[in-house]
Design a protein around this motif. Structure first.
Motif, PDB file in Angstrom:
ATOM      1  N   GLN A 145       0.811  -1.218   0.000  1.00  0.00           N
ATOM      2  CA  GLN A 145       0.000   0.000   0.000  1.00  0.00           C
ATOM      3  C   GLN A 145       0.845   1.269   0.000  1.00  0.00           C
ATOM      4  O   GLN A 145       0.389   2.315  -0.441  1.00  0.00           O
ATOM      5  CB  GLN A 145      -0.981  -0.019   1.169  1.00  0.00           C
ATOM      6  N   SER A 146       2.085   1.158   0.460  1.00  0.00           N
ATOM      7  CA  SER A 146       2.986   2.319   0.416  1.00  0.00           C
ATOM      8  C   SER A 146       3.805   2.365  -0.877  1.00  0.00           C
ATOM      9  O   SER A 146       4.664   3.223  -1.038  1.00  0.00           O
ATOM     10  CB  SER A 146       3.921   2.304   1.626  1.00  0.00           C
ATOM     11  N   GLY A 147       3.526   1.415  -1.790  1.00  0.00           N
ATOM     12  CA  GLY A 147       4.243   1.378  -3.057  1.00  0.00           C
ATOM     13  C   GLY A 147       5.596   0.703  -2.980  1.00  0.00           C
ATOM     14  O   GLY A 147       6.369   0.740  -3.938  1.00  0.00           O
ATOM     15  N   GLU A 148       5.903   0.050  -1.865  1.00  0.00           N
ATOM     16  CA  GLU A 148       7.208  -0.565  -1.638  1.00  0.00           C
ATOM     17  C   GLU A 148       7.268  -2.040  -2.009  1.00  0.00           C
ATOM     18  O   GLU A 148       8.311  -2.667  -1.872  1.00  0.00           O
ATOM     19  CB  GLU A 148       7.587  -0.409  -0.160  1.00  0.00           C
ATOM     20  N   LEU A 149       6.136  -2.630  -2.418  1.00  0.00           N
ATOM     21  CA  LEU A 149       6.105  -4.044  -2.786  1.00  0.00           C
ATOM     22  C   LEU A 149       5.304  -4.183  -4.067  1.00  0.00           C
ATOM     23  O   LEU A 149       4.143  -3.763  -4.130  1.00  0.00           O
ATOM     24  CB  LEU A 149       5.464  -4.889  -1.668  1.00  0.00           C
ATOM     25  N   LYS A 150       5.910  -4.747  -5.077  1.00  0.00           N
ATOM     26  CA  LYS A 150       5.269  -4.875  -6.389  1.00  0.00           C
ATOM     27  C   LYS A 150       4.759  -6.285  -6.659  1.00  0.00           C
ATOM     28  O   LYS A 150       3.847  -6.475  -7.439  1.00  0.00           O
ATOM     29  CB  LYS A 150       6.233  -4.461  -7.508  1.00  0.00           C
ATOM     30  N   ASN A 151       5.349  -7.288  -6.026  1.00  0.00           N
ATOM     31  CA  ASN A 151       5.019  -8.682  -6.302  1.00  0.00           C
ATOM     32  C   ASN A 151       3.890  -9.154  -5.390  1.00  0.00           C
ATOM     33  O   ASN A 151       4.134  -9.599  -4.259  1.00  0.00           O
ATOM     34  CB  ASN A 151       6.261  -9.564  -6.139  1.00  0.00           C
ATOM     35  N   LEU A 152       2.666  -9.096  -5.875  1.00  0.00           N
ATOM     36  CA  LEU A 152       1.526  -9.511  -5.062  1.00  0.00           C
ATOM     37  C   LEU A 152       1.512 -11.016  -4.814  1.00  0.00           C
ATOM     38  O   LEU A 152       0.820 -11.485  -3.896  1.00  0.00           O
ATOM     39  CB  LEU A 152       0.213  -9.067  -5.703  1.00  0.00           C
TER      40      LEU A 152
END
Length: 178
Positions: A145-152
């Motif tokens: 949610q903070s844009g720090e993780l792209k790989n769901l």
């Protein structure tokens, strides 16, 4: 080289590629929760008597090393991380968990409503691991949610892992009743 480096005495810790962040950075909270999960799974595995349980917990523990490595890598460094031969969480890893969950569900595990942890040592250890896994999932969602993780897929993996840990605990309890 000593485990004692003193580099964390200033309240920071190291990520991949010599990046330093606060020890209370959301990324550290996420991989720290997964590290706790790995330790809890080790305890559950040490108490388990069934090969199905011990083998699958070890498989998950090995997957968690991949997951922690990905979490310890800043998004800007992920391409380099993969290029250097490190794995990231992929759908086949989550699919293994789903397959095992379906196999366990097909065995008509008995439970009535909410499970109360503590029926035996191994199921209790698995329930502790499950709650730690859920915390790791929440921390990963905070990163996303903070844009720090792209790989769901990483978050999906943790979600399936917690479901599987719940099923394994109930499976062990059901086996103990037989």
């Amino acid at each position: 080289m000593s485990i004692i480096t003193k580099t964390g005495d200033d309240g920071t810790t190291g990520l991949m590629y010599n990046r330093r962040v606060s020890k209370c950075h959301p990324r550290v909270e996420a991989y720290g929760a997964v590290d706790e999960l790995n330790a809890a799974l080790g305890l559950a595995r040490a108490t388990a008597e069934d090969d199905v349980v011990t083998e699958n917990l070890l498989m998950i523990q090995k997957d968690l090393v991949i997951l922690m490595g990905e979490l310890a890598t800043m998004p800007a460094d992920l391409q380099r991380y993969v290029k250097e031969g490190f794995r990231v969480v992929e759908p086949d890893m989550t699919a293994k968990l789903e397959k095992l969950a379906k196999e366990l569900e097909a065995q008509n595990i008995s439970f009535d409503g909410w499970a109360t942890p503590g029926a035996n040592q191994t199921s209790a250890a698995l329930d502790i691991a499950r709650t730690i896994c859920r915390r790791g999932e929440r921390r990963a969602w905070a990163l996303e949610q903070s844009g720090e993780l792209k790989n769901l897929e990483l978050i999906k993996y943790l979600n399936r892992a917690s479901d599987l840990l719940w099923l394994l605990a109930r499976w062990i309890e059901t086996k103990a009743l037989c």
